[in-house]
Design a protein around this motif. Structure first.
Motif, PDB file in Angstrom:
ATOM      1  N   SER A  13      28.577 -63.273 -12.971  1.00 23.86           N
ATOM      2  CA  SER A  13      28.469 -63.144 -11.517  1.00 23.86           C
ATOM      3  C   SER A  13      27.242 -63.864 -10.969  1.00 23.86           C
ATOM      4  CB  SER A  13      28.447 -61.667 -11.116  1.00 23.86           C
ATOM      5  OG  SER A  13      27.317 -61.020 -11.661  1.00 23.86           O
ATOM      6  N   ASN A  14      26.136 -63.835 -11.724  1.00 28.28           N
ATOM      7  CA  ASN A  14      24.910 -64.472 -11.258  1.00 28.28           C
ATOM      8  C   ASN A  14      24.906 -65.983 -11.478  1.00 28.28           C
ATOM      9  OD1 ASN A  14      21.659 -64.978 -12.380  1.00 28.28           O
ATOM     10  ND2 ASN A  14      22.060 -64.398 -10.270  1.00 28.28           N
ATOM     11  N   TRP A  57      29.334 -67.350 -10.577  1.00 29.35           N
ATOM     12  CA  TRP A  57      29.818 -67.059  -9.225  1.00 29.35           C
ATOM     13  C   TRP A  57      28.732 -67.187  -8.168  1.00 29.35           C
ATOM     14  CZ3 TRP A  57      32.438 -61.811 -10.844  1.00 29.35           C
ATOM     15  CH2 TRP A  57      33.496 -62.089 -11.733  1.00 29.35           C
ATOM     16  N   TRP A  83      26.273 -65.027  -7.374  1.00 22.49           N
ATOM     17  CA  TRP A  83      25.841 -63.803  -6.706  1.00 22.49           C
ATOM     18  C   TRP A  83      24.329 -63.637  -6.821  1.00 22.49           C
ATOM     19  CZ3 TRP A  83      29.445 -59.048  -7.977  1.00 22.49           C
ATOM     20  CH2 TRP A  83      30.761 -59.356  -7.613  1.00 22.49           C
ATOM     21  N   LEU A 132      22.856 -57.921  -6.461  1.00 18.40           N
ATOM     22  CA  LEU A 132      24.277 -57.579  -6.309  1.00 18.40           C
ATOM     23  C   LEU A 132      24.960 -57.551  -7.673  1.00 18.40           C
ATOM     24  CD1 LEU A 132      26.567 -56.952  -4.346  1.00 18.40           C
ATOM     25  CD2 LEU A 132      26.969 -59.420  -4.130  1.00 18.40           C
ATOM     26  N   SER A 133      24.575 -58.479  -8.559  1.00 20.26           N
ATOM     27  CA  SER A 133      25.148 -58.496  -9.910  1.00 20.26           C
ATOM     28  C   SER A 133      24.812 -57.219 -10.665  1.00 20.26           C
ATOM     29  CB  SER A 133      24.618 -59.712 -10.687  1.00 20.26           C
ATOM     30  OG  SER A 133      25.047 -60.917 -10.108  1.00 20.26           O
TER      31      SER A 133
END
Length: 330
Positions: free
Chosen positions: A93-94, A97, A99, A103-104
């Motif tokens: 995610s970091n 994606w 993020w 948030l991750s």
């Protein structure tokens, strides 16, 4: 004429119980002394102990998460899979994606809690044994991790996390150690002094008796499993922060040491029941043995032999101690 109150009579100290409580601490001190003699000038240094303390925060958090369902009489075999998946979720995610790291981390912790809730639902609604449910969900998560990562190691996690976990040092020890210590103290307080903790202990001693006393047994077990999932995810976050990356396999090997520490901890401090302080002590007793043997040049397979043997011995000892304990929570 008023009666004179009799002086309070102190109960005699149970020296045998005190010896049991602190036997593991004495064994740890003896182990340190043994390696100090066998490896003079190398083992007994601040660098060695800083490394021992700072490197085991992931195992401490994972073992502390496991002891919650263990206290209630359940097993969570999905804990290591949650750890690996949450670390991979943070990385993907970091890095992939894009993020923000905050948030991750929240997403990883939420995922762990969701897995814990799924474990609880299958166990409590369908009345399936926790070993089967958590093993099945853990295996499913392993597949999800491979799919999410494309079976590859993902590196380049935000340095904000790495800095918060290992680069920042307090008294010369990586911050990760202090996170594990703080969690241990919070859980110790919760189990010893809070009503929720007392209910959890009561459920672990006897579910039918707890139910007859008005305790919601299923709700207590569910809470323990959800917290176990969340803490396993927290261990995964620390794991990602310590390496700055995530791979889909390596963290699986932490499940056996975590169980060994939890069961060995049940023989110390509060003999006969799972407790955070005993678990913390057990983690560092075990890693001291592994570190000393490694410095003596022991082969890599010795670690598996040490942890596997420690688990068998710890389970046997914890059962012996539990049988001799009165059914109370003091």
């Amino acid at each position: 004429m008023t009666a004179t109150p009799l002086p309070a009579v102190r109960a005699p100290i149970d020296w045998k119980l005190q010896a049991e409580r602190f036997a593991l601490l004495a064994a740890w001190a003896a182990l340190i002394g043994l390696f100090a003699v066998l490896i003079p000038g190398t083992f007994l240094t601040w660098r060695t102990f800083s490394s021992i303390l700072g490197s085991q925060a992931v195992l401490v958090v994972l073992a502390l998460g496991l002891l919650l369902p263990l206290t209630a009489g359940d097993f969570d075999l999905s804990a290591a899979s949650v750890l690996v998946f949450s670390a991979m979720f943070v990385a993907v995610s970091n890095v992939t994606w894009g993020w923000p790291i905050g948030l991750s981390l929240l997403g990883a912790l939420a995922t762990g809690a969701i897995v814990g809730a799924l474990n609880a639902w299958f166990i409590l609604f369908f009345r399936i044994h926790s070993l089967i449910v958590t093993l099945g969900l853990g295996t499913f998560l392993n597949g999800m991790t491979l799919w999410l990562s494309g079976s590859q190691t993902i590196s380049g996690i935000s340095m904000t996390l790495v800095d918060a976990v290992v680069i920042t040092r307090i008294l010369g020890i990586p911050a990760a150690f202090w996170y594990g210590l703080a969690l241990c103290l919070v859980l110790w307080y919760a189990l010893e002094w809070s009503m929720a903790g007392r209910r959890l202990l009561f459920v672990g001693r006897g579910r039918e008796v707890a139910r007859l006393n008005g305790i919601s047994v299923d709700r207590t077990r569910a809470a323990a499993l959800i917290l176990s999932g969340a803490l396993s995810a927290l261990a995964g976050v620390l794991y990602a922060g310590m390496t700055g990356s995530a791979d889909p396999v390596s963290g699986q090997g932490l499940l056996l040491p975590a169980f060994a520490a939890a069961f060995l901890g049940a023989t110390a401090i509060y003999p006969g029941r799972f407790n955070p302080l005993g678990t913390l002590l057990s983690v560092y007793f075990l890693i001291t043995g592994i570190t000393g043997l490694s410095m003596l040049g022991a082969a890599a397979h010795v670690q598996s032999l040490f942890y596997g043997g420690a688990l068998v011995v710890a389970v046997a000892l914890s059962q012996l101690v539990r049988k001799r304990q009165p059914q109370n929570f003091g």
